[in-house]
Design a protein around this motif. Structure first.
Motif, mmCIF file in Angstrom:
data_model
loop_
_atom_site.group_PDB
_atom_site.id
_atom_site.type_symbol
_atom_site.label_atom_id
_atom_site.label_comp_id
_atom_site.label_asym_id
_atom_site.label_seq_id
_atom_site.Cartn_x
_atom_site.Cartn_y
_atom_site.Cartn_z
ATOM 1 N N CYS A 409 0.848 -1.187 0.000
ATOM 2 C CA CYS A 409 0.000 0.000 0.000
ATOM 3 C C CYS A 409 0.889 1.245 0.000
ATOM 4 O O CYS A 409 2.117 1.152 -0.043
ATOM 5 N N GLU A 410 0.275 2.407 0.063
ATOM 6 C CA GLU A 410 1.028 3.662 0.019
ATOM 7 C C GLU A 410 1.998 3.785 1.190
ATOM 8 O O GLU A 410 3.124 4.257 1.029
ATOM 9 N N ASP A 411 1.558 3.361 2.380
ATOM 10 C CA ASP A 411 2.436 3.431 3.550
ATOM 11 C C ASP A 411 3.519 2.364 3.521
ATOM 12 O O ASP A 411 4.584 2.536 4.123
ATOM 13 N N GLN A 412 3.246 1.257 2.869
ATOM 14 C CA GLN A 412 4.216 0.173 2.736
ATOM 15 C C GLN A 412 4.296 -0.252 1.275
ATOM 16 O O GLN A 412 3.781 -1.290 0.881
ATOM 17 N N PRO A 413 4.976 0.554 0.450
ATOM 18 C CA PRO A 413 5.030 0.259 -0.982
ATOM 19 C C PRO A 413 5.885 -0.963 -1.284
ATOM 20 O O PRO A 413 6.733 -1.358 -0.473
ATOM 21 N N PHE A 414 5.642 -1.554 -2.427
ATOM 22 C CA PHE A 414 6.425 -2.703 -2.882
ATOM 23 C C PHE A 414 7.871 -2.267 -3.067
ATOM 24 O O PHE A 414 8.179 -1.397 -3.872
ATOM 25 N N SER A 415 8.775 -2.856 -2.298
ATOM 26 C CA SER A 415 10.180 -2.482 -2.343
ATOM 27 C C SER A 415 11.029 -3.748 -2.408
ATOM 28 O O SER A 415 11.549 -4.224 -1.401
ATOM 29 N N PRO A 416 11.170 -4.327 -3.614
ATOM 30 C CA PRO A 416 11.904 -5.589 -3.741
ATOM 31 C C PRO A 416 13.397 -5.407 -3.485
ATOM 32 O O PRO A 416 14.004 -4.425 -3.911
ATOM 33 N N ILE A 417 13.982 -6.340 -2.749
ATOM 34 C CA ILE A 417 15.394 -6.291 -2.408
ATOM 35 C C ILE A 417 16.201 -7.289 -3.233
ATOM 36 O O ILE A 417 17.292 -6.995 -3.702
ATOM 37 N N GLU A 418 15.659 -8.495 -3.411
ATOM 38 C CA GLU A 418 16.387 -9.547 -4.116
ATOM 39 C C GLU A 418 15.405 -10.389 -4.913
ATOM 40 O O GLU A 418 14.260 -10.577 -4.501
ATOM 41 N N VAL A 419 15.868 -10.905 -6.063
ATOM 42 C CA VAL A 419 15.052 -11.811 -6.862
ATOM 43 C C VAL A 419 15.896 -13.047 -7.169
ATOM 44 O O VAL A 419 17.061 -12.932 -7.564
ATOM 45 N N ILE A 420 15.311 -14.220 -6.952
ATOM 46 C CA ILE A 420 16.019 -15.492 -7.124
ATOM 47 C C ILE A 420 15.168 -16.425 -7.969
ATOM 48 O O ILE A 420 13.948 -16.494 -7.797
ATOM 49 N N THR A 421 15.812 -17.158 -8.868
ATOM 50 C CA THR A 421 15.121 -18.180 -9.643
ATOM 51 C C THR A 421 15.211 -19.508 -8.902
ATOM 52 O O THR A 421 16.283 -19.902 -8.446
ATOM 53 N N THR A 422 14.093 -20.214 -8.791
ATOM 54 C CA THR A 422 14.062 -21.496 -8.082
ATOM 55 C C THR A 422 14.356 -22.641 -9.061
ATOM 56 O O THR A 422 14.303 -22.451 -10.285
ATOM 57 N N PRO A 423 14.622 -23.840 -8.550
ATOM 58 C CA PRO A 423 14.843 -24.998 -9.440
ATOM 59 C C PRO A 423 13.672 -25.276 -10.381
ATOM 60 O O PRO A 423 13.857 -25.858 -11.447
ATOM 61 N N SER A 424 12.459 -24.885 -9.986
ATOM 62 C CA SER A 424 11.275 -25.113 -10.828
ATOM 63 C C SER A 424 11.002 -23.946 -11.772
ATOM 64 O O SER A 424 9.925 -23.859 -12.365
ATOM 65 N N ASN A 425 11.977 -23.017 -11.890
ATOM 66 C CA ASN A 425 11.868 -21.880 -12.806
ATOM 67 C C ASN A 425 10.827 -20.856 -12.365
ATOM 68 O O ASN A 425 10.261 -20.123 -13.179
ATOM 69 N N ASN A 426 10.582 -20.796 -11.045
ATOM 70 C CA ASN A 426 9.753 -19.737 -10.480
ATOM 71 C C ASN A 426 10.659 -18.667 -9.880
ATOM 72 O O ASN A 426 11.888 -18.812 -9.854
ATOM 73 N N LEU A 427 10.053 -17.594 -9.397
ATOM 74 C CA LEU A 427 10.811 -16.499 -8.794
ATOM 75 C C LEU A 427 10.434 -16.331 -7.324
ATOM 76 O O LEU A 427 9.265 -16.460 -6.959
ATOM 77 N N ILE A 428 11.459 -16.038 -6.506
ATOM 78 C CA ILE A 428 11.226 -15.610 -5.124
ATOM 79 C C ILE A 428 11.714 -14.175 -5.016
ATOM 80 O O ILE A 428 12.865 -13.876 -5.346
ATOM 81 N N ILE A 429 10.841 -13.283 -4.563
ATOM 82 C CA ILE A 429 11.189 -11.857 -4.462
ATOM 83 C C ILE A 429 10.970 -11.412 -3.019
ATOM 84 O O ILE A 429 9.882 -11.598 -2.464
#
Length: 491
Positions: A409-429
């Motif tokens: 939300c506005e008080d807690q905006p999306f602020s990604p620090i790290e992005v990782i690809t998993t063995p199943s080709n998904n993303l962890i952010i």
């Protein structure tokens, strides 16, 4: 036989629970669970706190005695010589006669026993809801495991409140229910968020994804400025600590450095090719730390500044640039592909200012097909949100992800620090302000998310995944830094 009878008679003798001498016991205090002689009843027990409110029963009446069914008054917090007699519904607190006459005379009042029975019914209903509804919703989201511990703790607290009601312990019951309303509101709000999230996730992509915290390791002050973390082919962790050092860690009962290498110049990010080669970014350069403390420069991009680095499965080095001090132009490189000799394979430029709308490529990764996903972030993310961008091999944007409106939300905006690809080709952010992990497919579809607070991780920052599938996350609680090991499955 005579000896046995003697033993039996000695076992039947009851002595005073205070002086432990007088066998002429007269009464039993049901509250203290003590037998008392007449002297101790009048002189010793009388000095106990609220002794005049205790249930003291003559010895001859013990077997026929029934425990008092009403709640005992407790000493008023405002007027120490008075005892509570009513419950103020307006202020939600116990009150004594002086309280009523001076402060609460126009307030809604209720008898303690009646109010407590109503609260007890609410507590019981809330506990059932926690046990049933939360499990049902989270199971659909694949989030049951990591919230189980949190729910169990809440249930235990509710059970303690119920026990205090059964024992007619006024003070413990009031103390236990003091935050009950806010806990119930938080729970209901969480249920609402999860249910809304379910509505916005296609059922076909919800999988059996679980997270379980394996360990939480306090780090020393030496790692307070840990700015980057990576893991090698043996699953060992390496960090850049912000003091121009690269360190190999050993984690047993705590976090210890087994190897340390001093680097001249700043370090932004480190990545492992293997345990003998650590690549890192420093100002305008890509450098390689080789064993025996040898530093080799792989590439100098002067005057352009580099920020992040990624070692792909396709034996390439992906470099993300820092443009926060640069005048924007279409010729500015945003992402660069290199081979391990430092030769440029491909450059993705900021055509139309679309590849990088903010300041830096903070982190990047690759999918199995070699396409790149990266974080388009402001350098200082206090009041500005970031984004996740996926480009194809030609540099064409395939999708962008800027968080989920139900948790950001506005008080807690999306602020990604790290992005990782998993063995199943998904993303962890990792999401800094909300303290969550967002799990996406390679198509940018949200699979689920994990509230890290539910497994005891607060203020997450950098992270890495080792060869065993363990996610290592740096976190901070007040001024203490931790490394958290989280086992992931279904990713």
């Amino acid at each position: 036989m005579a000896y046995s009878a003697s033993v039996k008679r000695s076992q039947d003798i009851i002595v005073c629970g205070l002086c432990e001498k007088d066998s002429k016991v007269k009464v039993k205090c049901m509250d203290c669970d003590l037998y008392l002689c007449q002297t101790c009843k009048e002189k010793g027990h009388a000095k106990f706190k609220n002794a005049d409110l205790h249930d003291v029963v003559a010895l001859k009446d013990i077997h026929s005695h029934e425990a008092k069914s009403e709640f005992k008054p407790v000493q008023c917090e405002e007027h120490v010589k008075q005892y509570s007699c009513m419950y103020c519904l307006t202020c939600e607190q116990l009150v004594c006669p002086i309280c009523i006459s001076k402060t609460h005379h126009k307030h809604d009042m209720g008898e303690m026993e009646t109010i407590f029975k109503n609260k007890f019914t609410q507590v019981q209903g809330f506990r059932q809801k926690v046990e049933n509804q939360m499990e049902e919703v989270l199971e659909k989201l694949g989030l049951l495991q990591e919230s189980k511990e949190k729910d169990e703790n809440l249930i235990k607290e509710l059970q303690k409140i119920e026990e205090s009601f059964e024992k007619k312990d006024t003070k413990k019951f009031i103390d236990g229910t003091r935050n009950f309303q806010s806990d119930m509101e938080k729970f209901n709000n969480s249920i609402s968020i999860f249910e809304k999230l379910l509505e916005n996730i296609p059922k076909s992509v919800v999988k059996d994804i679980t997270f379980k915290k394996k360990g939480k390791y306090k780090t020393s002050h030496l790692y307070y400025h840990l700015i980057s973390i990576t893991s090698d082919e043996d699953g060992k962790l390496w960090i850049a600590d912000g003091d121009q050092c690269i360190k190999q860690l050993e984690i047993t009962d705590g976090v210890n450095a087994v190897n340390s290498y001093k680097i001249e110049g700043d370090i932004n990010e480190i990545r492992c090719l293997n345990k003998n080669k650590i690549y890192f970014t420093s100002s305008t350069q890509i450098l390689c730390l080789i064993r025996k403390n040898t530093i080799k420069m792989l590439k100098d991009f002067t005057p352009n500044k580099v920020f992040t680095i990624h070692i792909s499965k396709g034996d390439e080095i992906i470099v993300g640039m820092d443009l926060h001090e640069t005048e924007r132009s279409d010729d500015q490189p945003v992402i660069i592909r290199l081979d391990f000799d430092g030769k440029i394979i491909q450059v993705y430029k900021n055509s139309g200012g679309q590849l990088l709308t903010r300041d830096i490529v903070q982190c990047c990764t690759t999918f199995k097909d070699g396409t790149i996903c990266y974080l388009d972030n402001p350098l200082f993310a206090e009041n500005t949100f970031g984004g996740v961008v996926h480009i194809d091999k030609n540099g064409i944007i395939q999708w962008k992800y800027i968080g989920n409106p139900f948790i950001d939300c506005e008080d807690q905006p999306f602020s990604p620090i790290e992005v990782i690809t998993t063995p199943s080709n998904n993303l962890i952010i990792s999401d800094k302000f909300v303290g969550a992990l967002h799990i996406l497919t390679s198509k940018g579809t949200l699979l689920t998310f994990l509230d890290l607070k539910s497994i005891g991780i607060y203020t997450p920052s950098v992270m890495t995944m080792d060869i065993h599938g363990t996610l290592w996350i740096k976190s901070r609680e007040k001024e203490i830094q931790f490394l958290n090991a989280v086992k992931c499955s279904g990713l």
